[in-house]
Design an enzyme around this catalytic site. Sequence first.
Site, PDB file in Angstrom:
ATOM      1  N   GLY A 173      19.186  -3.504  14.282  1.00  0.00           N
ATOM      2  CA  GLY A 173      19.510  -4.560  15.361  1.00  0.00           C
ATOM      3  C   GLY A 173      20.208  -5.516  14.818  1.00  0.00           C
ATOM      4  O   GLY A 173      20.627  -5.696  13.770  1.00  0.00           O
ATOM      5  N   GLY A 181      29.976  -5.361  11.340  1.00  0.00           N
ATOM      6  CA  GLY A 181      29.848  -4.169  10.604  1.00  0.00           C
ATOM      7  C   GLY A 181      29.325  -3.203  11.431  1.00  0.00           C
ATOM      8  O   GLY A 181      29.828  -1.947  10.934  1.00  0.00           O
ATOM      9  N   HIS A 182      28.270  -3.401  11.948  1.00  0.00           N
ATOM     10  CA  HIS A 182      27.531  -2.157  12.772  1.00  0.00           C
ATOM     11  C   HIS A 182      28.733  -1.729  13.836  1.00  0.00           C
ATOM     12  O   HIS A 182      28.646  -0.471  14.001  1.00  0.00           O
ATOM     13  CB  HIS A 182      26.346  -2.844  13.538  1.00  0.00           C
ATOM     14  CG  HIS A 182      25.271  -3.294  12.927  1.00  0.00           C
ATOM     15  ND1 HIS A 182      24.837  -4.754  12.898  1.00  0.00           N
ATOM     16  CD2 HIS A 182      24.473  -2.818  11.857  1.00  0.00           C
ATOM     17  CE1 HIS A 182      23.981  -4.804  11.944  1.00  0.00           C
ATOM     18  NE2 HIS A 182      23.701  -3.622  11.454  1.00  0.00           N
ATOM     19  N   GLY A 233      27.267   1.837   6.397  1.00  0.00           N
ATOM     20  CA  GLY A 233      28.034   0.908   5.719  1.00  0.00           C
ATOM     21  C   GLY A 233      27.921   0.932   4.276  1.00  0.00           C
ATOM     22  O   GLY A 233      27.055   1.208   3.729  1.00  0.00           O
TER      23      GLY A 233
END
Length: 360
Positions: free
Chosen positions: A60, A65-66, A200
């Site tokens: 979360g 990036g997510h 990532g």
Amino acid sequence: MMSFLQIFHRRGHRIVPRRFMSTSLPPSPIPIFTTVDSYREWRRSALDAKKTVGFVPTMGALHDGHLTLVRRSLAENDLTVLSIFVNPAQFAPHEDLATYPRTLPRDIELLFQQSYTVPTQTAENAPQIRKASTIFLPSVEEMYPSGISQTVADQKGTFVEVKGYGEQMEGKSRPTFFRGVATVVTKLFNAVEPTHAYFGQKDLQQAILLRRLASDLLLSHPTPRNLHIVPTVRDQSSGLALSSRNTYLSPAGQQVAPLLFSALTVAQEAWDLGINKAACIQRAVNIINQKKNEVQVQGLDVKLKLDYIQMNDANEFDELGAEETRNSRERPVILSGALYVDSTRLIDNIILGNASEIMY
């Protein structure tokens, strides 16, 4: 827009049974599953429909990036699942489990904003727009039926450890970290059954270790080849790797936080010139020490503490010898480091050599 109760965003898919819906969740245009049973019913529908499923596991507090991982999954899969689970097993007792940022309403909003338009073959066909299909939001009790303690000695139940690959780099500083990561990701892979999974580069050691796990455990969802590593997303102005923990930084800390990447870049430049490993790392350490002195002179209210800077083989994670140079290495090398800015621990890395052997 179709109802929140619908499993997919496209016509013809099944409805989430009401017994699986939670009244404590924030409003969401994306279906949310909080139990493995409810998610698996959805997954069976996807399997029956022969749909590929991309998976982005997160804790979360989403950032770009997510979302970059989400966008790649949308482009490569029929359906995309994002999980949100703050995993107690990867936090040591002294670490920030209780204070880790939890921003579910904002996460839902950011996730719903992501989309991918599938190219059409003919002008007559309407473009198909893919959006995230569902969020898997399990509780601690759901993920750890036998219970969980942050103290390894007190833990009971089944845990996963990738022997020989979790003690270097990050594992040297956080001895139980990869045991917790390997355990929870095995559980998530078993529950989600993704066709493809996306991680990532900032957590490069973790992602490579998980490929090893997928290979050793003969996983089919995903296969090691379908576990993808996506380049680190950085702040455009400073180069700082995006991280949920960056929100902990004070204004003064934000000024100096890009230091780690700057130091690694200096080491990379030296390596490219053929300088040996020991000298490359020393140049990076000198950059850190120089900044420490500047901070003191400028009177900035921030403390810097270097955890490590190291070079490791990208396959076995063995540390390079002090005299090794780029000419002695055929395989890629991970140049990585960790730096405390006040109490916030930042990590980063650069791949030296042929990154395409890792990044796919």
